[in-house]
Structure formats: structure tokens, C-alpha cells
Enzyme design. Structure first.
Site, PDB file in Angstrom:
ATOM      1  N   ARG A   4       0.685  -1.819   0.083  1.00  0.00           N
ATOM      2  CA  ARG A   4       0.123   0.215  -0.138  1.00  0.00           C
ATOM      3  C   ARG A   4       1.100   1.159  -0.083  1.00  0.00           C
ATOM      4  O   ARG A   4       1.781   1.062   0.348  1.00  0.00           O
ATOM      5  CB  ARG A   4      -0.820   0.219   1.195  1.00  0.00           C
ATOM      6  N   GLY A   5       0.272   2.094  -0.720  1.00  0.00           N
ATOM      7  CA  GLY A   5       0.574   3.310  -0.718  1.00  0.00           C
ATOM      8  C   GLY A   5       2.000   3.654  -1.707  1.00  0.00           C
ATOM      9  O   GLY A   5       3.006   3.308  -2.308  1.00  0.00           O
ATOM     10  N   ALA A   6       1.994   4.814  -2.248  1.00  0.00           N
ATOM     11  CA  ALA A   6       2.161   5.113  -3.340  1.00  0.00           C
ATOM     12  C   ALA A   6       3.793   4.775  -3.374  1.00  0.00           C
ATOM     13  O   ALA A   6       5.054   4.719  -4.567  1.00  0.00           O
ATOM     14  CB  ALA A   6       2.275   6.092  -4.723  1.00  0.00           C
ATOM     15  N   ARG A  47       0.075  -1.474 -11.416  1.00  0.00           N
ATOM     16  CA  ARG A  47      -0.365  -0.204 -11.353  1.00  0.00           C
ATOM     17  C   ARG A  47      -0.708   0.645 -11.550  1.00  0.00           C
ATOM     18  O   ARG A  47       0.166   1.829 -11.838  1.00  0.00           O
ATOM     19  CB  ARG A  47      -0.501   0.126  -9.661  1.00  0.00           C
ATOM     20  N   CYS A 111      -7.019   8.263   4.104  1.00  0.00           N
ATOM     21  CA  CYS A 111      -6.253   7.090   3.504  1.00  0.00           C
ATOM     22  C   CYS A 111      -5.066   6.499   4.066  1.00  0.00           C
ATOM     23  O   CYS A 111      -5.433   6.671   5.170  1.00  0.00           O
ATOM     24  CB  CYS A 111      -5.924   6.606   1.785  1.00  0.00           C
ATOM     25  N   ASP A 180      -1.113  10.107  -5.156  1.00  0.00           N
ATOM     26  CA  ASP A 180      -0.256   9.076  -6.433  1.00  0.00           C
ATOM     27  C   ASP A 180      -0.043   9.474  -6.897  1.00  0.00           C
ATOM     28  O   ASP A 180       0.987   9.162  -7.726  1.00  0.00           O
ATOM     29  CB  ASP A 180      -1.502   7.997  -6.476  1.00  0.00           C
ATOM     30  N   LYS A 191      -6.124   8.665  -3.790  1.00  0.00           N
ATOM     31  CA  LYS A 191      -7.235   7.631  -3.204  1.00  0.00           C
ATOM     32  C   LYS A 191      -8.895   8.457  -3.203  1.00  0.00           C
ATOM     33  O   LYS A 191      -8.820   9.743  -2.967  1.00  0.00           O
ATOM     34  CB  LYS A 191      -6.989   7.162  -1.613  1.00  0.00           C
ATOM     35  N   LYS A 216       6.798  11.144  -7.606  1.00  0.00           N
ATOM     36  CA  LYS A 216       5.371  11.875  -7.986  1.00  0.00           C
ATOM     37  C   LYS A 216       5.013  11.937  -9.317  1.00  0.00           C
ATOM     38  O   LYS A 216       3.184  12.081  -9.526  1.00  0.00           O
ATOM     39  CB  LYS A 216       4.127  11.704  -6.147  1.00  0.00           C
TER      40      LYS A 216
HETATM   41  P1  RI2 Z   1       1.968   7.732   0.683  1.00  0.00           P
HETATM   42  C1  RI2 Z   1      -2.193   5.203  -1.609  1.00  0.00           C
HETATM   43  O1  RI2 Z   1      -2.559   5.396  -2.706  1.00  0.00           O
HETATM   44  C2  RI2 Z   1      -3.197   6.887  -0.731  1.00  0.00           C
HETATM   45  O2  RI2 Z   1      -4.036   7.356  -2.261  1.00  0.00           O
HETATM   46  C3  RI2 Z   1      -2.102   7.349  -0.564  1.00  0.00           C
HETATM   47  O3  RI2 Z   1      -2.657   8.875  -0.247  1.00  0.00           O
HETATM   48  C4  RI2 Z   1      -1.329   7.532  -1.642  1.00  0.00           C
HETATM   49  O4  RI2 Z   1      -0.849   6.139  -1.587  1.00  0.00           O
HETATM   50  C5  RI2 Z   1       0.128   7.971  -1.397  1.00  0.00           C
HETATM   51  O5  RI2 Z   1       1.216   7.342   0.090  1.00  0.00           O
HETATM   52  P2  RI2 Z   1      -2.198   3.368  -3.109  1.00  0.00           P
HETATM   53  O6  RI2 Z   1      -1.019   3.551  -4.009  1.00  0.00           O
HETATM   54  O7  RI2 Z   1       2.942   7.230  -1.329  1.00  0.00           O
HETATM   55  O8  RI2 Z   1      -2.510   2.774  -2.115  1.00  0.00           O
HETATM   56  O9  RI2 Z   1       2.217   9.087   0.952  1.00  0.00           O
HETATM   57  O10 RI2 Z   1      -3.724   2.408  -3.317  1.00  0.00           O
HETATM   58  O11 RI2 Z   1       2.365   6.539   1.355  1.00  0.00           O
END
Ligand code: RI2
Length: 307
Positions: A4-6, A47, A111, A180, A191, A216
Site C-alpha cells: 500500500r502507498g505510492a 498499478r 487513506c 499517487d 485515493k 510522484k
Molecule cells: P504514500 C495511496 O494509494 C493513497 O492514495 C495515498 O494517499 C497515496 O497512495 C500516497 O501514499 P495506494 O497507492 O506514498 O496505496 O504517501 O492505492 O505512502
């Protein structure tokens, strides 16, 4: 969705390329290159929205070297460097972003973003007395990860359902979210539900800041290309068995939405806090992309298609 997390996704991709390079047994450079390119393609396709993923893959795949051994060690070096600079970026964003938080502030977040949490955690660490309102973030409930992390830090936190965002906005001093992807014109893809937070914040004149590492930012948006929004399975929203009994009903489940730059007060990157209008500068000066580079790539790919 295991990762999880971009930012974490980008680091995992760099690590995967490194691991794959290390197990290649071939001594033929061309074979090594094509195996790695194929792995890179597979990783990028997992993704579609998080631009951190293709940016990380591009950085690691820019390895140099005439032989397999040289190429492998350069790739390993690039991957290790990306992973450590990415972690350092999250830490720096915390230092930069936390300056915007005042003692006694209530912050709303959405999120589970490590960059946004770094901002909140640093404000708390530096002795500011803060509270957080966290959304549950349907349908995958990543808000539960966020409240767990905030609880471990000892930050007073309230969990709310996504639809209560406007109801609670009157109690909020600052909204802090992650990203993201950030487009060349400063819009933020994050999100699903982020744009709803931004709209409610805008209406109540509450500031919204985005915490986003420079990787990003999306170079392809320089020429107006849209960031693809991942559409996820209907089963995340409703039990498929329940749905199968309703032949007139269909489910839409986009995982991300777009917040226009006009609803964003500041984007905190590791290179500094910028107004969203400055996003192009990040793409050009930090990521090293120019409109001309993009045009060249598009022209070459069109030429290849024609051939
Ligand atoms: P970090 C997450 O989505 C959320 O949308 C979050 O805000 C974003 O990534 C950035 O996260 P997903 O990619 O990189 O898990 O700051 O679906 O941790």
C-alpha cells in the site's frame, strides 16, 4: 494491494528489479537487458495510477555497463540509491510540511499516506499538541492502517466514515493528504474521496496541503496526457452474490480521483514546499524532463508504430 502507498509501491518495484537482476544467470548482455525490460513492463502494468511506479522503474532501468556484471552492479546501485533517497524524501517532507501545523491544530487526513503521516508525526514529535480526524477510506479501509499508526505515535485520533467529511470540516484547521500522482498543472490524483475532502475544505476556507515526493510528479502530463484512474473490482464494494440477484444494478469502483490545483494550497516535496502552479518546475528541474523530451519520445514511438 499487498503493498500500500505510492511511495512503498515505488520502493518495492526498485527492490524487485534488483532481486531479479541478481538471479539472472545469463552472460549475454542483450538477454539480460530483455529479461529486465520485460520485468519492468510487468511491474509498471500492476498499478496504472501511481506515477511513482513508472518513475522508479525508469530510474532503476537507466543502468549502464557493457557487460552483464557491469550492468547488474549499476542497476543494484541505482535501486539502492532510489530506495534510500525515497525514504529520506519522506523524512524531509515531514520536516518541511510540519512547519505548516500549529500547536493545538486539528488535522484531517484521508487513506494511508506515509508522506502525509510523516508531516503529522513530525509536528507531534516537535512537541505540538495536535489531533487528527482520519477517514475510514472505503472500500479498502486503509484508514484503519492510519489510525493504527497514529495510535502507536500517541496522537489523539478520531475515525470517521468518508461521508462525514463535510460534517466535521468545521472542526478542522488543516487537511493533509498524500498523492499517487501530481500533474504538470498541479492537480493531484489520490485515493477516491480526496477531491470531496478538498471541496469541503475549500468551502469552509480550510487549507489543504499535499505531501508528495518529487517522483510522484508525472512527466507525461506535460503534453496533456491524462493519468489513468484504476477501476477496481465490484466485489470490493458489495458481495458479488448479493449483486448477482439484482440484474439492473452495476457497480463502479474507481480507486482514485482528481483534485484540481485550485483546491490545493501547497504541495510539500522533499525539494521544498511549492504552490501547485510550480509543478512543471519540479518535472523539468528535479526529474529532468522537458516538453521537448516528451515530444521526441512521442515522435519516435509514432515513427516505430508507422514502421
Ligand atoms: P504514500 C495511496 O494509494 C493513497 O492514495 C495515498 O494517499 C497515496 O497512495 C500516497 O501514499 P495506494 O497507492 O506514498 O496505496 O504517501 O492505492 O505512502
Amino acid at each position: 494491494m499487498e503493498i500500500r502507498g505510492a511511495g512503498t509501491i515505488a520502493r518495492a518495484a526498485a527492490q524487485a528489479l534488483k532481486d531479479y537482476a541478481l538471479v539472472q544467470e545469463t552472460t549475454i548482455k542483450q538477454e539480460f537487458d530483455s529479461q529486465l525490460s520485460r520485468a519492468a513492463e510487468i511491474l509498471v502494468s500492476t498499478r496504472p495510477t501511481a506515477v511513482s511506479l513508472p518513475n522508479a522503474v525508469r530510474i532503476v532501468m537507466a543502468y549502464k555497463g557493457g557487460s552483464v556484471n557491469e550492468a547488474r552492479s549499476d542497476l543494484v546501485r541505482q535501486a539502492d540509491e532510489f530506495i534510500s533517497t525515497s525514504k529520506e524524501a519522506t523524512r524531509r517532507i515531514g520536516l518541511i510540511g510540519s512547519k505548516r501545523i500549529r500547536n493545538g491544530n486539528t488535522i484531517m487526513t484521508h487513506c494511508n499516506s506515509q508522506a502525509a503521516l510523516s508531516v503529522i508525526a513530525e509536528a507531534h514529535r516537535s512537541g505540538k499538541n495536535i489531533k487528527v480526524i482520519a477517514t475510514e477510506s472505503r472500500p479498502r479501509l486503509q484508514g484503519h492502517l492510519t489510525i493504527q499508526q497514529l495510535n502507536e505515535l500517541g496522537i489523539e485520533t478520531t475515525l470517521i466514515v468518508d461521508s462525514a467529511v463535510r460534517y466535521f470540516m468545521k472542526d478542522v484547521d488543516l487537511v493533509v493528504v498524500g498523492a499517487d500522482a501530481v500533474t504538470a498543472n498541479g492537480s493531484v490524483i489520490n485515493k477516491i474521496g480526496t477531491s470531496q475532502l478538498a471541496l469541503a475544505a475549500h468551502e469552509s476556507r480550510t487549507n489543504l496541503i499535499v505531501a508528495a515526493e518529487t517522483y510522484k510528479f508525472s512527466p507525461s502530463t506535460l503534453l496533456g496526457e491524462m493519468v489513468e484512474i484504476e477501476e477496481r473490482d465490484a466485489g470490493e464494494v458489495i458481495d458479488p452474490e448479493k449483486l448477482s440477484g439484482m440484474k439492473h444494478v452495476r457497480v463502479k469502483n474507481p480507486a482514485f480521483d482528481v483534485t484540481p490545483s485550485s483546491y490545493i494550497d501547497l504541495i510539500c516535496t522533499e525539494a521544498g514546499a511549492i504552490s501547485p502552479e510550480m509543478s512543471y518546475i519540479i518535472i523539468r528541474d528535479i526529474l529532468g524532463w522537458d516538453v521537448r523530451d516528451m515530444q521526441e519520445i512521442i515522435e519516435n514511438s509514432t515513427k516505430n508504430q508507422d514502421e
